[in-house]
Design an enzyme around this catalytic site. Structure first.
Site, PDB file in Angstrom:
ATOM      1  N   PRO A  67       0.786  -1.241   0.000  1.00 42.69           N
ATOM      2  CA  PRO A  67       0.000   0.000   0.000  1.00 42.69           C
ATOM      3  C   PRO A  67       0.812   1.281   0.000  1.00 42.69           C
ATOM      4  O   PRO A  67       0.270   2.352   0.262  1.00 42.69           O
ATOM      5  CB  PRO A  67      -0.790  -0.121   1.310  1.00 42.69           C
ATOM      6  CG  PRO A  67       0.145  -0.853   2.225  1.00 42.69           C
ATOM      7  CD  PRO A  67       0.909  -1.825   1.339  1.00 42.69           C
ATOM      8  N   CYS A  68       2.098   1.216  -0.321  1.00 40.16           N
ATOM      9  CA  CYS A  68       2.948   2.391  -0.153  1.00 40.16           C
ATOM     10  C   CYS A  68       2.526   3.563  -1.035  1.00 40.16           C
ATOM     11  O   CYS A  68       2.803   4.713  -0.701  1.00 40.16           O
ATOM     12  CB  CYS A  68       4.411   2.030  -0.420  1.00 40.16           C
ATOM     13  SG  CYS A  68       4.729   1.368  -2.068  1.00 40.16           S
ATOM     14  N   ARG A  69       1.869   3.310  -2.168  1.00 40.15           N
ATOM     15  CA  ARG A  69       1.491   4.388  -3.078  1.00 40.15           C
ATOM     16  C   ARG A  69      -0.002   4.688  -3.072  1.00 40.15           C
ATOM     17  O   ARG A  69      -0.454   5.569  -3.800  1.00 40.15           O
ATOM     18  CB  ARG A  69       1.931   4.027  -4.504  1.00 40.15           C
ATOM     19  CG  ARG A  69       3.429   3.855  -4.665  1.00 40.15           C
ATOM     20  CD  ARG A  69       4.157   5.174  -4.580  1.00 40.15           C
ATOM     21  NE  ARG A  69       5.599   4.995  -4.486  1.00 40.15           N
ATOM     22  CZ  ARG A  69       6.467   5.990  -4.410  1.00 40.15           C
ATOM     23  NH1 ARG A  69       6.033   7.229  -4.408  1.00 40.15           N
ATOM     24  NH2 ARG A  69       7.753   5.744  -4.321  1.00 40.15           N
TER      25      ARG A  69
END
Length: 282
Positions: free
Chosen positions: A208-210
């Site tokens: 989910p980093c982006r």
């Protein structure tokens, strides 16, 4: 698996925040995650919240019946590499590591069913005096159970995929990676165990980093479009996906609509999996 272990520790150690920054950062709080999940389940009944049962690992900042969302037996009729640039349409960039792929038509989208093609999937032997025998050829269709939970470290939803062959046998991680778009297999996909079950269920997670950045960029585009005079004539030419979204909201993206948009972006990573992501819920 080291990356998965570090990710789990980060989730465990990161404190939970309850201050809403949705409009500025694209991140959501646990309370907003619940609100978005309720909206998703209401508009798309194939999605539902988990049931309270033994063998689960509960997180105390979420209600026991709101730990994660799940939809089961989602079909995947083609591998991700086969669905890239379907129809030769141009891809549209939507932030680093994210690409909007052309959308596939759903079964009820008006596309005619090719009866001849369906019959080609079968070998029919006509034996006189005996019952007709229909032999089905092996199918390439796979099925996925999709899970959405809340990431405390990134303050956004996180997607997990658990795949099965058409005979019900579990897919290996390598097979599940075949349904991840090639550009993202090493960037956003990770082999993990489902964190909310005590038993070991191997899954592929979409990192989910982006997510927050994509949602923030989308909201900025919607706001900019809404500031233009209504009577301003729209230029000719192809429209971007975010413009289609803009036409379907009243003034701006509401936080309860978050997961509908989230699933629309997930299709960029898993283009062959037929998510229930249509915008009828707006």
């Amino acid at each position: 698996m080291l990356r998965s272990t570090l990710s789990n520790w980060r989730e465990y150690l990161t404190p939970v925040t309850h201050q809403s920054t949705f409009e500025n950062t694209g991140q959501i709080t646990p309370e907003e995650f619940i609100k978005a999940g309720d909206y998703l389940c209401h508009m798309f009944p194939t999605w539902r919240w988990n049931q309270q049962q033994g063998g689960m690992v509960y997180r105390d900042f979420l209600p026991q019946d709101r730990q994660f969302l799940v939809t089961r037996k989602v079909p995947s009729n083609m591998r991700a590499a086969d669905s890239v640039n379907v129809g030769g349409e141009e891809e549209t960039s939507a932030g680093e590591y994210w690409v909007l792929q052309p959308q596939q038509e759903s079964a009820d989208g008006g596309e005619e069913i090719d009866i001849d093609e369906m019959l080609q999937e079968m070998d029919i032997e006509d034996q006189s005096g005996e019952q007709d025998i229909i032999q089905l050829r092996p199918s390439h269709t796979r099925f996925y159970d999709l899970y959405i939970t809340y990431s405390t470290s990134y303050r956004v939803p996180k997607m997990y995929l658990v795949g099965f062959n058409n005979d019900g046998t579990p897919l290996t991680p390598q097979q599940m990676f075949q349904d991840i778009a090639p550009d993202y297999r090493t960037k956003t996909a990770t082999i993990e165990k489902l964190p909310f079950f005590k038993s070991a269920v191997v899954a592929v997670s979409i990192h989910p980093c982006r997510h927050a950045n994509v949602m923030r960029v989308l909201m900025e585009k919607v706001r900019a479009a809404k500031q233009k005079p209504v009577e301003e004539e729209q230029p000719d030419g192809p429209r971007e996906d975010w413009e289609d979204l803009q036409d379907e909201v009243d003034s701006s993206l509401r936080v309860d609509q978050y997961l509908v948009v989230f699933l629309k972006f997930i299709t960029s990573v898993t283009p062959g999996i037929e998510h229930d992501y249509t915008m009828e819920g707006w």
